[in-house]
Design an enzyme around this catalytic site. Structure first.
Site, short mmCIF file in Angstrom:
data_model
loop_
_atom_site.label_atom_id
_atom_site.label_comp_id
_atom_site.label_asym_id
_atom_site.label_seq_id
_atom_site.Cartn_x
_atom_site.Cartn_y
_atom_site.Cartn_z
N ARG A 220 0.83 -1.21 0.00
CA ARG A 220 0.00 0.00 0.00
C ARG A 220 0.85 1.26 0.00
O ARG A 220 0.55 2.22 -0.71
CB ARG A 220 -0.95 0.00 1.20
CG ARG A 220 -1.98 -1.12 1.15
CD ARG A 220 -2.73 -1.25 2.45
NE ARG A 220 -1.77 -1.63 3.50
CZ ARG A 220 -1.94 -1.40 4.79
NH1 ARG A 220 -3.02 -0.79 5.22
NH2 ARG A 220 -1.04 -1.78 5.67
N ASN B 296 -5.79 -3.03 2.70
CA ASN B 296 -5.77 -4.47 2.83
C ASN B 296 -7.20 -4.96 3.03
O ASN B 296 -8.04 -4.25 3.58
CB ASN B 296 -4.94 -4.90 4.04
CG ASN B 296 -3.45 -4.75 3.81
OD1 ASN B 296 -2.99 -4.71 2.67
ND2 ASN B 296 -2.70 -4.69 4.88
#
Length: 91
Positions: free
Chosen positions: A18, A36
């Protein structure tokens, strides 16, 4: 301006996916977010000009060093007018 949602599967959590996606998005000039998911995948929405979004989707297909992308599912979604690319809480 277009927006795409991508679900990235494989070994994509715990490898800085990320944060690296946020850096790539900044470099490529797109906005949106990444998070996530409980199933071990990463979900991202990417908004920008079509060519920029395509480049970001290409990046997502590989991810950062340490990630092993098994697959990516991409779908269209409505532009939101985000002003940055953010990391969201796990879904």
């Amino acid at each position: 301006m277009i927006r795409k949602r991508a679900i990235v599967t494989g070994d994509v959590q715990g490898v800085g996916f990320r944060w690296s996606a946020r850096e790539a998005a900044h470099r490529l000039g797109v906005t949106g977010w990444a998070r996530n998911r409980a199933d071990g995948s990463v979900e991202a929405e990417v908004e920008g000009e079509p060519e920029q979004v395509d480049r970001m989707l290409d990046w997502l297909r590989t991810g950062p060093p340490g990630a092993t992308v098994a697959g990516i599912h991409v779908s269209d979604t409505q532009p939101q007018g985000d002003d940055a690319f953010r990391i969201r809480e796990t879904a």
